[in-house]
Scaffold this motif. Sequence first.
Motif, PDB file in Angstrom:
ATOM      1  N   THR A   3       0.459   5.370   0.247  1.00  0.00           N
ATOM      2  CA  THR A   3      -0.493   6.434   0.563  1.00  0.00           C
ATOM      3  C   THR A   3       0.008   7.724  -0.065  1.00  0.00           C
ATOM      4  O   THR A   3       1.160   8.119   0.124  1.00  0.00           O
ATOM      5  CB  THR A   3      -0.651   6.594   2.084  1.00  0.00           C
ATOM      6  OG1 THR A   3      -1.043   5.326   2.632  1.00  0.00           O
ATOM      7  CG2 THR A   3      -1.703   7.637   2.418  1.00  0.00           C
ATOM      8  N   ASN A   4      -0.876   8.367  -0.835  1.00  0.00           N
ATOM      9  CA  ASN A   4      -0.541   9.603  -1.530  1.00  0.00           C
ATOM     10  C   ASN A   4      -1.508  10.710  -1.136  1.00  0.00           C
ATOM     11  O   ASN A   4      -2.705  10.462  -1.001  1.00  0.00           O
ATOM     12  CB  ASN A   4      -0.637   9.408  -3.048  1.00  0.00           C
ATOM     13  CG  ASN A   4       0.493   8.591  -3.595  1.00  0.00           C
ATOM     14  OD1 ASN A   4       1.612   9.059  -3.661  1.00  0.00           O
ATOM     15  ND2 ASN A   4       0.199   7.358  -3.987  1.00  0.00           N
ATOM     16  N   ARG A   5      -0.975  11.902  -0.984  1.00  0.00           N
ATOM     17  CA  ARG A   5      -1.802  13.098  -0.787  1.00  0.00           C
ATOM     18  C   ARG A   5      -1.865  13.820  -2.119  1.00  0.00           C
ATOM     19  O   ARG A   5      -0.836  14.167  -2.692  1.00  0.00           O
ATOM     20  CB  ARG A   5      -1.223  14.011   0.271  1.00  0.00           C
ATOM     21  CG  ARG A   5      -1.996  15.344   0.332  1.00  0.00           C
ATOM     22  CD  ARG A   5      -1.729  16.072   1.571  1.00  0.00           C
ATOM     23  NE  ARG A   5      -2.578  15.388   2.561  1.00  0.00           N
ATOM     24  CZ  ARG A   5      -2.890  15.918   3.725  1.00  0.00           C
ATOM     25  NH1 ARG A   5      -2.434  17.087   4.083  1.00  0.00           N
ATOM     26  NH2 ARG A   5      -3.672  15.263   4.558  1.00  0.00           N
TER      27      ARG A   5
ATOM     28  N   ASP B  55      -6.355  12.253   0.658  1.00  0.00           N
ATOM     29  CA  ASP B  55      -5.359  11.207   0.900  1.00  0.00           C
ATOM     30  C   ASP B  55      -5.928   9.912   0.344  1.00  0.00           C
ATOM     31  O   ASP B  55      -7.037   9.506   0.712  1.00  0.00           O
ATOM     32  CB  ASP B  55      -5.082  11.058   2.399  1.00  0.00           C
ATOM     33  CG  ASP B  55      -4.336  12.256   2.958  1.00  0.00           C
ATOM     34  OD1 ASP B  55      -3.397  12.742   2.289  1.00  0.00           O
ATOM     35  OD2 ASP B  55      -4.673  12.714   4.053  1.00  0.00           O
TER      36      ASP B  55
ATOM     37  N   ASN C  62      -5.198   5.739  -0.705  1.00  0.00           N
ATOM     38  CA  ASN C  62      -4.397   4.526  -0.583  1.00  0.00           C
ATOM     39  C   ASN C  62      -4.389   3.823  -1.932  1.00  0.00           C
ATOM     40  O   ASN C  62      -5.442   3.559  -2.505  1.00  0.00           O
ATOM     41  CB  ASN C  62      -4.976   3.600   0.483  1.00  0.00           C
ATOM     42  CG  ASN C  62      -4.834   4.194   1.859  1.00  0.00           C
ATOM     43  OD1 ASN C  62      -3.727   4.537   2.277  1.00  0.00           O
ATOM     44  ND2 ASN C  62      -5.932   4.336   2.564  1.00  0.00           N
ATOM     45  N   TYR C  63      -3.205   3.552  -2.417  1.00  0.00           N
ATOM     46  CA  TYR C  63      -3.011   2.797  -3.643  1.00  0.00           C
ATOM     47  C   TYR C  63      -2.611   1.396  -3.203  1.00  0.00           C
ATOM     48  O   TYR C  63      -1.497   1.168  -2.742  1.00  0.00           O
ATOM     49  CB  TYR C  63      -1.898   3.417  -4.490  1.00  0.00           C
ATOM     50  CG  TYR C  63      -2.246   4.734  -5.143  1.00  0.00           C
ATOM     51  CD1 TYR C  63      -2.138   4.886  -6.520  1.00  0.00           C
ATOM     52  CD2 TYR C  63      -2.660   5.829  -4.399  1.00  0.00           C
ATOM     53  CE1 TYR C  63      -2.438   6.099  -7.131  1.00  0.00           C
ATOM     54  CE2 TYR C  63      -2.965   7.040  -5.002  1.00  0.00           C
ATOM     55  CZ  TYR C  63      -2.853   7.169  -6.365  1.00  0.00           C
ATOM     56  OH  TYR C  63      -3.151   8.364  -6.965  1.00  0.00           O
ATOM     57  N   ARG C  64      -3.529   0.442  -3.330  1.00  0.00           N
ATOM     58  CA  ARG C  64      -3.285  -0.924  -2.876  1.00  0.00           C
ATOM     59  C   ARG C  64      -2.887  -1.779  -4.083  1.00  0.00           C
ATOM     60  O   ARG C  64      -3.689  -1.997  -4.988  1.00  0.00           O
ATOM     61  CB  ARG C  64      -4.528  -1.477  -2.200  1.00  0.00           C
ATOM     62  CG  ARG C  64      -4.944  -0.662  -0.989  1.00  0.00           C
ATOM     63  CD  ARG C  64      -6.146  -1.253  -0.270  1.00  0.00           C
ATOM     64  NE  ARG C  64      -6.763  -0.310   0.624  1.00  0.00           N
ATOM     65  CZ  ARG C  64      -6.290   0.086   1.794  1.00  0.00           C
ATOM     66  NH1 ARG C  64      -5.145  -0.410   2.206  1.00  0.00           N
ATOM     67  NH2 ARG C  64      -6.933   0.954   2.544  1.00  0.00           N
TER      68      ARG C  64
ATOM     69  N   THR D 215       0.853  -1.187   0.000  1.00  0.00           N
ATOM     70  CA  THR D 215       0.000   0.000   0.000  1.00  0.00           C
ATOM     71  C   THR D 215       0.889   1.237   0.000  1.00  0.00           C
ATOM     72  O   THR D 215       1.806   1.350   0.812  1.00  0.00           O
ATOM     73  CB  THR D 215      -0.921   0.037   1.233  1.00  0.00           C
ATOM     74  OG1 THR D 215      -1.752  -1.130   1.217  1.00  0.00           O
ATOM     75  CG2 THR D 215      -1.806   1.276   1.225  1.00  0.00           C
TER      76      THR D 215
END
Length: 118
Positions: free
Chosen positions: A86-88, A99, A101-103, A84
């Motif tokens: 996490t990008n803002r 925000d 989450n790229y899973r 995972t």
Amino acid sequence: MNAGPTSPAHRDLPAVVTRYLDAHRAHDTSTAISAFTLDATVTDDGRTYEGTAVIEAWLTRSSSEYTYTTTLTGAERVDAAHWTATNRLEGDFPGGVVDLNYRFTLRDGLIERLVIEP
């Protein structure tokens, strides 16, 4: 400021995930799509895109729909195949800041599945 290859979170991710994130941030669709398996799926904003041709169209559309910056704020290994990031995102889309989450699910050194959600 975008998290680059030297940020601590960036170093925690597999190379293929980093390649995708960097290419997506740079609007380099051909490099981004090369990170996926041929039968990959991406789920974003409640919609699922299957296969590299459809994912490439999604990447092209999503990179031109809004203007935004992306900052990698975290990375986590779930297991050998699941990660995972996490990008803002900050930009001119509704709400202006989110925000996400790229899973990632990996297979044979490529991205088999990507789910993007808050």
